[in-house]
Write a protein that holds these residues in place. Structure first.
Motif: not given
Length: 311
Positions: A93-103, A188-194, A196-201, A241-244
């Protein structure tokens, strides 16, 4: 008899005409082989794995016994295993939220303000890390976050080492270094999956009609109001979609929790330890139900929020 007449009588021509007349048959021919392969290889192996969760495991001989039992599935609800599930859910959940905020700012700039050349640069910048090996990136971060790594060096140059050490003393964050802390694992998790969040948004923002934004401005809405009431609701399915990707990939990962962070188990590492180190394949098979159920629930929620329309 000319060549055209011979061509019209060929068996291949008759088959083509039959498939043209019957669209359902054509669809079955095209989708049949991959669906059969999917059912046999993927679903068959998954069902075989879940069925092994009903087998028994002899702790003395360290062997699997084909004796039916529900004990393995019952152990999922033991306190220690619940802690593992909650720890994994919190990180996902934390990685998903941080990725959305950054992306979101990155995707917003790409879709609204970037010129074609700058947009291409951003596409390359977002996708280039995905071309590198996942294992190489994971091991690289163990060096980056180590005590003598570039992060500690940079913070030392900025005289922020004391602040980092104080941060590492906090509960659910701490460790002696970033590479042995939950914070380092989170980074590290946020860096790796970011990506996958940027492109759907970005794709969702591209589909926002410009005339709606213009109409909002013409009606006297300020920029913040337009963003909250027009752009964000229309782009939110892209966020979901990116959060998936970010949620499910964090949920099942076992390499990053093994290499970076404290020794607390995650779902992926627990399954890996039970199957590899202990050899308790029935318990490992039973515990795989947890991420399957969690991802199924998450997908059901994402579908109701319109995430699949943004993919």
């Amino acid at each position: 008899m000319n060549a055209n007449a011979l061509y019209l009588r060929t068996p291949l021509r008759h088959v083509a005409a039959l498939l043209h007349r019957r669209a359902g048959l054509l669809l079955a021919v095209l989708l049949g082989p991959p669906l059969i392969w999917f059912c046999i290889i993927y679903l068959g192996s998954l069902l075989a794995l879940l069925w092994q969760g009903f087998y028994s495991f002899d702790d003395y001989s360290m062997s699997v016994l084909p004796q039916f039992t529900l004990r393995n599935y019952g152990l999922i609800f033991a306190k220690g295993n619940i802690d593992i599930v909650m720890r994994t859910l919190a990180m996902a959940s934390a990685v998903t939220l941080a990725s959305a905020v950054i992306a979101f700012p990155i995707a917003y700039y790409m879709s609204r303000y970037a010129t074609p050349a700058v947009k291409a640069f951003f596409y390359i910048g977002v996708m280039l890390p995905m071309w590198a090996s996942y294992i190489v990136k994971a091991y690289s971060w163990t060096v980056i976050l180590a005590k003598g790594g570039i992060v500690f060096w940079l913070l030392g140059q900025l005289h922020l080492t004391g602040a980092l050490e104080a941060l590492l003393q906090l509960p659910y964050v701490g460790g002696s270094t970033l590479s042995t802390s939950h914070l380092g694992r989170f980074l590290v998790f946020t860096y790796l999956w970011l990506p996958f969040m940027v492109l759907p948004i970005q794709a969702a923002l591209e589909r926002v009609p410009p005339n709606l934004v213009q109409a909002s401005s013409d009606l006297g809405a300020r920029a913040g109001q337009t963003f909250r009431h027009v752009i964000l609701p229309l782009a939110f399915p892209g966020v979901v979609a990116g959060s998936i990707f970010t949620f499910s990939l964090t949920l099942g990962d076992y390499i990053i929790p093994t290499l970076i962070g404290p020794s607390g188990l995650f779902i992926g590492t627990y399954v890996y330890v039970q199957q590899g180190a202990v050899g308790n394949i029935p318990m490992a098979a039973a515990f795989t139900v947890v991420p399957i159920v969690l991802v199924a629930i998450y997908l059901a929620i994402a579908k109701r929020l319109g995430a699949f329309d943004a993919l």
